[in-house]
Write an enzyme that holds these catalytic residues in place. Structure first.
Site, PDB file in Angstrom:
ATOM      1  N   ASP A   1      -0.354   7.229  -3.387  1.00  0.00           N
ATOM      2  CA  ASP A   1      -1.584   6.960  -4.139  1.00  0.00           C
ATOM      3  C   ASP A   1      -1.955   8.089  -5.092  1.00  0.00           C
ATOM      4  O   ASP A   1      -2.196   7.859  -6.276  1.00  0.00           O
ATOM      5  CB  ASP A   1      -2.753   6.725  -3.180  1.00  0.00           C
ATOM      6  CG  ASP A   1      -2.842   5.287  -2.713  1.00  0.00           C
ATOM      7  OD1 ASP A   1      -2.095   4.439  -3.223  1.00  0.00           O
ATOM      8  OD2 ASP A   1      -3.664   5.005  -1.815  1.00  0.00           O
TER       9      ASP A   1
ATOM     10  N   HIS B   1       0.857  -1.191   0.000  1.00  0.00           N
ATOM     11  CA  HIS B   1       0.000   0.000   0.000  1.00  0.00           C
ATOM     12  C   HIS B   1       0.888   1.235   0.000  1.00  0.00           C
ATOM     13  O   HIS B   1       2.125   1.146   0.094  1.00  0.00           O
ATOM     14  CB  HIS B   1      -0.937  -0.009   1.209  1.00  0.00           C
ATOM     15  CG  HIS B   1      -2.134  -0.893   1.023  1.00  0.00           C
ATOM     16  ND1 HIS B   1      -3.135  -0.612   0.130  1.00  0.00           N
ATOM     17  CD2 HIS B   1      -2.468  -2.056   1.615  1.00  0.00           C
ATOM     18  CE1 HIS B   1      -4.046  -1.564   0.172  1.00  0.00           C
ATOM     19  NE2 HIS B   1      -3.666  -2.463   1.064  1.00  0.00           N
TER      20      HIS B   1
END
Length: 364
Positions: A155, A125
């Site tokens: 992200d 992540h």
């Protein structure tokens, strides 16, 4: 909707995080985005990053589904997918099949580690991806562990936003060559790119490897956040000498120690003294003294306060869509202004294909 990307057709394979964010950005700018989602996928208006698209539900593992998806691919300008390397190939929707169906297609791939490399097939992540670039190490206080900086850096900044840039760059090239290509957007690569300024500062001997010792990481007393008398916070960024001088003057600071602004050896002590200064008034009282001046000051607002700030309100920085408060599209354009975004809406495969195959109306 209006916008500079009006007429651009984007096919998004529904996922999470940076890929939907990229599709949202393109949709905000006027692109016609169709989101291909598995059955049961929600079109909840509270999921802000799914705005400005139509959603087609399709089980890609069912008979004939890949052929249907390739019909949309054939009509699209761009494709966005955010799965692990190899997933789209296993479905029969990898670059080979999609570019065969549409040689001008720009095939955008969003991953954490990239399409190749020792870690390319590992799970991860945002926090993992930014950890190996040096960026995470550089964030936080010197006497504490690096904090998770939400998922802005990997992200959305190094991931979704860089994918959008890559897609638009490849589209520009395709307009000349007539040929599509694959855009491999990795959050590790994008985060490293976002660190270009810091790497340059380090090369010039102006940035330390140690957190909390540098100009922009909380090391300097004039570039940091401080607690006020009411427990709320303010942000100071008075770097330039003239702005620093105005900051000190407006705060009533006449301590001669503050005159050595760039003497890093003084910074730890000056941070303590400046913290004492800010604790003498509430955040709102400091706003009355400093906000709107050249002292480089701003109150630290929470999610509920930010949309109500007079500057944000005047610019329409936030909008409410179906009862959901959210950021408005950005940036602004002088002619092709963006309209208010719309929530995701379900549509059928037949309707989506009909819309994309219809001839584009000639411009004025």
């Amino acid at each position: 909707m209006a916008g500079p990307l009006a007429g651009l057709k984007v096919l998004e394979f529904a996922g999470i995080g940076p890929a939907p964010f990229c599709a949202m950005v393109l949709g905000d700018l006027g692109a016609d985005v169709i989101r291909l989602a598995r059955p049961g996928t929600s079109t909840d208006a509270r999921d802000v990053t799914t705005r400005n698209r139509r959603t087609v539900t399709l089980d890609l593992r069912s008979e004939g589904a890949v052929e249907q998806a390739l019909e949309l691919v054939a009509a699209a300008d761009c494709l966005i997918e955010g799965f692990r390397p190899g997933v789209m190939e296993k479905l029969g929707l990898g670059p080979k099949e999609c570019l065969a169906a549409n040689p001008r297609l720009i095939y955008g791939r969003m991953t954490g580690w990239g399409q190749h490399g020792p870690l390319s097939h590992a799970a991860g992540h945002d926090i993992n991806y930014i950890a190996i670039t040096g960026a995470l190490h550089a964030i936080g206080r010197a006497d504490d562990t690096p904090p998770p900086p939400l998922n802005y850096v990997g992200d959305f900044g190094g991931g979704g936003m860089l994918l959008a840039v890559g897609l638009l760059a490849a589209l520009n090239e395709a307009a000349r060559s007539g040929r599509g290509q694959v855009v491999d957007a990795a959050m590790t690569d994008g985060t490293a790119l976002l660190s270009a300024f810091m790497y340059g500062m380090k090369a010039m001997g102006q940035w330390s490897n140690q957190r909390g010792e540098n100009l922009l990481d909380g090391g300097a007393h004039f570039y940091d956040t401080y607690a006020c008398a009411d427990g709320k916070f303010v942000a100071i960024g008075a770097i330039e000498p003239q702005f620093y001088a105005e900051f000190c003057q407006r705060c009533g600071i006449d301590d001669p120690l503050f005159k050595g602004q760039m003497d890093a050896s003084r910074w730890p002590l000056l941070k303590i003294r400046l913290a004492d200064v800010f604790r003498t008034r509430t955040r709102d009282e400091w706003c009355e003294v400093l906000e709107g001046t050249d002292a480089c000051f701003a109150p630290v607002l929470d999610w509920d306060e930010a949309p109500k700030h007079p500057h944000n309100a005047a610019r329409g920085t936030y909008v409410t869509l179906d009862g959901v408060l959210q950021p408005a599209p950005a940036p602004r354009f002088s002619r092709t202004s963006n309209s208010t975004p719309h929530a995701a809406a379900a549509t059928s495969m037949d309707d989506a294909l009909h819309a994309w195959r219809a001839p584009v109306a000639a411009g004025p």
